[in-house]
Design a protein around this motif. Structure first.
Motif, PDB file in Angstrom:
ATOM      1  N   LEU A  45       0.823  -1.221   0.000  1.00 29.71           N
ATOM      2  CA  LEU A  45       0.000   0.000   0.000  1.00 29.71           C
ATOM      3  C   LEU A  45       0.855   1.268   0.000  1.00 29.71           C
ATOM      4  N   ASP A  46       1.992   1.203  -0.675  1.00 28.62           N
ATOM      5  CA  ASP A  46       2.890   2.358  -0.781  1.00 28.62           C
ATOM      6  C   ASP A  46       3.365   2.508  -2.218  1.00 28.62           C
ATOM      7  N   LEU A  47       3.355   3.753  -2.714  1.00 35.02           N
ATOM      8  CA  LEU A  47       3.842   4.068  -4.053  1.00 35.02           C
ATOM      9  C   LEU A  47       4.779   5.265  -3.980  1.00 35.02           C
ATOM     10  N   THR A  48       5.604   5.411  -5.008  1.00 38.93           N
ATOM     11  CA  THR A  48       6.402   6.622  -5.191  1.00 38.93           C
ATOM     12  C   THR A  48       6.234   7.072  -6.632  1.00 38.93           C
ATOM     13  N   VAL A  49       5.906   8.355  -6.825  1.00 37.80           N
ATOM     14  CA  VAL A  49       5.682   8.887  -8.160  1.00 37.80           C
ATOM     15  C   VAL A  49       6.485  10.171  -8.328  1.00 37.80           C
ATOM     16  N   THR A  50       6.973  10.410  -9.533  1.00 39.15           N
ATOM     17  CA  THR A  50       7.624  11.674  -9.845  1.00 39.15           C
ATOM     18  C   THR A  50       6.553  12.736 -10.092  1.00 39.15           C
ATOM     19  N   LYS A  51       6.777  13.936  -9.583  1.00 37.12           N
ATOM     20  CA  LYS A  51       5.814  15.028  -9.693  1.00 37.12           C
ATOM     21  C   LYS A  51       5.355  15.213 -11.141  1.00 37.12           C
ATOM     22  N   GLY A  52       4.034  15.203 -11.340  1.00 38.72           N
ATOM     23  CA  GLY A  52       3.450  15.429 -12.651  1.00 38.72           C
ATOM     24  C   GLY A  52       3.476  14.235 -13.582  1.00 38.72           C
ATOM     25  N   ARG A  53       3.941  13.086 -13.096  1.00 41.11           N
ATOM     26  CA  ARG A  53       4.042  11.908 -13.954  1.00 41.11           C
ATOM     27  C   ARG A  53       3.194  10.754 -13.412  1.00 41.11           C
ATOM     28  N   SER A  54       3.369   9.592 -14.014  1.00 39.04           N
ATOM     29  CA  SER A  54       2.577   8.420 -13.645  1.00 39.04           C
ATOM     30  C   SER A  54       3.481   7.291 -13.174  1.00 39.04           C
ATOM     31  N   VAL A  55       2.922   6.422 -12.341  1.00 32.58           N
ATOM     32  CA  VAL A  55       3.634   5.232 -11.893  1.00 32.58           C
ATOM     33  C   VAL A  55       2.676   4.044 -11.964  1.00 32.58           C
ATOM     34  N   ARG A  56       3.194   2.924 -12.423  1.00 26.73           N
ATOM     35  CA  ARG A  56       2.360   1.727 -12.504  1.00 26.73           C
ATOM     36  C   ARG A  56       2.153   1.142 -11.112  1.00 26.73           C
ATOM     37  N   ILE A  57       0.929   0.729 -10.823  1.00 31.73           N
ATOM     38  CA  ILE A  57       0.607   0.058  -9.564  1.00 31.73           C
ATOM     39  C   ILE A  57       0.748  -1.442  -9.794  1.00 31.73           C
ATOM     40  N   THR A  58       1.664  -2.071  -9.097  1.00 35.98           N
ATOM     41  CA  THR A  58       1.917  -3.497  -9.275  1.00 35.98           C
ATOM     42  C   THR A  58       1.185  -4.305  -8.207  1.00 35.98           C
ATOM     43  N   THR A  59       1.191  -5.615  -8.361  1.00 37.95           N
ATOM     44  CA  THR A  59       0.565  -6.478  -7.357  1.00 37.95           C
ATOM     45  C   THR A  59       1.369  -6.527  -6.065  1.00 37.95           C
ATOM     46  N   ALA A  60       2.617  -6.043  -6.085  1.00 42.63           N
ATOM     47  CA  ALA A  60       3.361  -5.901  -4.834  1.00 42.63           C
ATOM     48  C   ALA A  60       2.869  -4.686  -4.048  1.00 42.63           C
ATOM     49  N   ASP A  61       2.363  -3.687  -4.769  1.00 47.03           N
ATOM     50  CA  ASP A  61       1.827  -2.488  -4.127  1.00 47.03           C
ATOM     51  C   ASP A  61       0.413  -2.719  -3.603  1.00 47.03           C
ATOM     52  N   LEU A  62      -0.385  -3.450  -4.388  1.00 51.76           N
ATOM     53  CA  LEU A  62      -1.798  -3.623  -4.080  1.00 51.76           C
ATOM     54  C   LEU A  62      -2.290  -4.893  -4.759  1.00 51.76           C
ATOM     55  N   ASN A  63      -3.019  -5.714  -4.038  1.00 51.96           N
ATOM     56  CA  ASN A  63      -3.621  -6.890  -4.660  1.00 51.96           C
ATOM     57  C   ASN A  63      -4.773  -7.393  -3.814  1.00 51.96           C
ATOM     58  N   ALA A  64      -5.526  -8.321  -4.378  1.00 51.53           N
ATOM     59  CA  ALA A  64      -6.657  -8.925  -3.682  1.00 51.53           C
ATOM     60  C   ALA A  64      -6.377 -10.404  -3.458  1.00 51.53           C
ATOM     61  N   LEU A  65      -6.664 -10.878  -2.251  1.00 52.96           N
ATOM     62  CA  LEU A  65      -6.530 -12.290  -1.908  1.00 52.96           C
ATOM     63  C   LEU A  65      -7.925 -12.869  -1.754  1.00 52.96           C
ATOM     64  N   ASP A  66      -8.247 -13.846  -2.586  1.00 53.10           N
ATOM     65  CA  ASP A  66      -9.575 -14.464  -2.540  1.00 53.10           C
ATOM     66  C   ASP A  66      -9.495 -15.805  -3.257  1.00 53.10           C
ATOM     67  N   PRO A  67      -9.603 -16.919  -2.525  1.00 54.71           N
ATOM     68  CA  PRO A  67      -9.408 -18.224  -3.159  1.00 54.71           C
ATOM     69  C   PRO A  67     -10.577 -18.711  -3.999  1.00 54.71           C
ATOM     70  N   ASP A  68     -11.749 -18.065  -3.895  1.00 52.90           N
ATOM     71  CA  ASP A  68     -12.907 -18.593  -4.616  1.00 52.90           C
ATOM     72  C   ASP A  68     -13.465 -17.640  -5.668  1.00 52.90           C
ATOM     73  N   ASP A  69     -12.668 -16.660  -6.107  1.00 48.77           N
ATOM     74  CA  ASP A  69     -13.089 -15.770  -7.187  1.00 48.77           C
ATOM     75  C   ASP A  69     -11.943 -15.570  -8.165  1.00 48.77           C
ATOM     76  N   ARG A  70     -12.285 -15.479  -9.439  1.00 50.66           N
ATOM     77  CA  ARG A  70     -11.292 -15.246 -10.476  1.00 50.66           C
ATOM     78  C   ARG A  70     -10.858 -13.776 -10.464  1.00 50.66           C
ATOM     79  N   PRO A  71      -9.657 -13.472 -10.969  1.00 46.77           N
ATOM     80  CA  PRO A  71      -9.163 -12.090 -10.946  1.00 46.77           C
ATOM     81  C   PRO A  71     -10.113 -11.081 -11.584  1.00 46.77           C
ATOM     82  N   GLU A  72     -10.785 -11.471 -12.666  1.00 47.78           N
ATOM     83  CA  GLU A  72     -11.688 -10.530 -13.330  1.00 47.78           C
ATOM     84  C   GLU A  72     -12.954 -10.256 -12.518  1.00 47.78           C
TER      85      GLU A  72
END
Length: 217
Positions: free
Chosen positions: A114-141
Motif C-alpha cells: 500500500l505504498d507508491l512513489t511517483v515523480t511530480k506530474g508523472r505516472s507510476v504503474r501500480i503493481t501487485t506488490a503495491d496492491l492486490n486482492a486475496l480471494d481463493p474462490d473468485d477469479r481475478p476478473e
C-alpha cells in the motif's frame, strides 16, 4: 516464513500460494492458499488456510476451508472456524468454535504494501506488490477495487490514461494496466483509499489508504 528444526512458521504478514510440506509442524499466522502436509498443523487466530490439510493432528484457532484429513485429533478452539470436507479420527471442539460441511463465500482481503512513489506530474504503474486482492474462490476478473478520497492525483488505466477511474479489477492489475497519475501539485504526499469486492458483493471491509510519496525530478 521461517523454519526451525522441522517447524515451519508462516508469519502474520506472509502470503503463500502453493504446497507446503514439513516433517513435523506447520504453524500458520498468515494466509495460505493451497495444500499443507505435516505431522502437526496449527492455524493460529487470524491465520487462514484455504485448500487441503493432510496431518496426524490439527489445532484450529483461525479459519480453514477445503478438504481436510486429520488422522488422529483435530481441535477446534473457541475462535476456530472449519468448513468443507473434513475427516478426522477424533474431534475436540470448544464453545464458540465452528465446524460445518457448508462451504461459504470467502470475502476478499486486501494485500500489498500500500505504498507508491511517483515523480511530480508523472505516472507510476501500480503493481501487485503495491496492491492486490486475496480471494481463493473468485477469479481475478471478478475482484473489483473501488477507489475513493483520491488527493494529489488519480488512478487511471493504460488504455485511457486521460480518464480517472473509480474501479478496476485484479485482472487489470495483473496485466499491468493500472497507474497512478500525479496532478503536478506541490504537496509531498498523495493518496487514495481502496477496498475490494467479489462477484457476490462481499468486501474487504473498511477502505484502506494507499500512500503515494511524491518526488521532484
Amino acid at each position: 516464513m521461517s523454519e526451525n528444526r522441522g517447524v515451519l512458521i508462516i508469519g502474520e504478514d506472509a502470503v503463500l500460494k502453493g504446497e507446503v510440506k514439513s516433517g513435523q509442524r506447520v504453524e500458520i499466522w498468515g494466509y495460505v492458499e493451497g495444500g499443507v502436509t505435516a505431522s502437526e498443523v496449527i492455524v493460529q487466530e487470524g491465520g487462514k488456510l484455504f485448500g487441503t490439510i493432510n496431518s496426524d493432528t490439527a489445532e484450529i484457532r483461525g479459519t480453514i476451508q477445503g478438504d481436510v484429513r486429520v488422522q488422529q485429533l483435530i481441535q477446534i478452539k473457541s475462535t476456530g472456524h472449519a468448513a468443507g470436507k473434513i475427516k478426522y479420527g477424533r474431534l475436540s471442539m470448544e464453545e464458540g468454535g465452528e465446524l460445518t460441511a457448508h462451504v461459504r463465500n470467502i470475502p476478499p482481503t486486501l494485500g500489498g504494501d500500500l505504498d507508491l512513489t511517483v515523480t511530480k506530474g508523472r505516472s507510476v504503474r501500480i503493481t501487485t506488490a503495491d496492491l492486490n486482492a486475496l480471494d481463493p474462490d473468485d477469479r481475478p476478473e471478478n475482484l473489483t477495487f473501488h477507489i475513493s478520497n483520491a488527493s494529489g492525483g488519480s488512478v487511471v488505466l493504460s488504455n485511457d490514461p486521460a480518464q480517472a477511474v473509480a474501479t478496476f479489477s485484479q485482472a487489470d492489475l495483473e496485466r499491468g494496466m493500472v497507474y497512478f497519475t500525479h496532478d503536478g501539485s506541490d504537496a509531498a504526499q498523495a493518496r487514495f483509499d481502496v477496498e475490494v469486492s467479489d462477484v457476490s458483493g462481499a468486501t474487504s471491509g473498511t477502505p484502506q489508504t494507499v500512500n503515494v510519496a511524491v518526488r521532484n525530478d
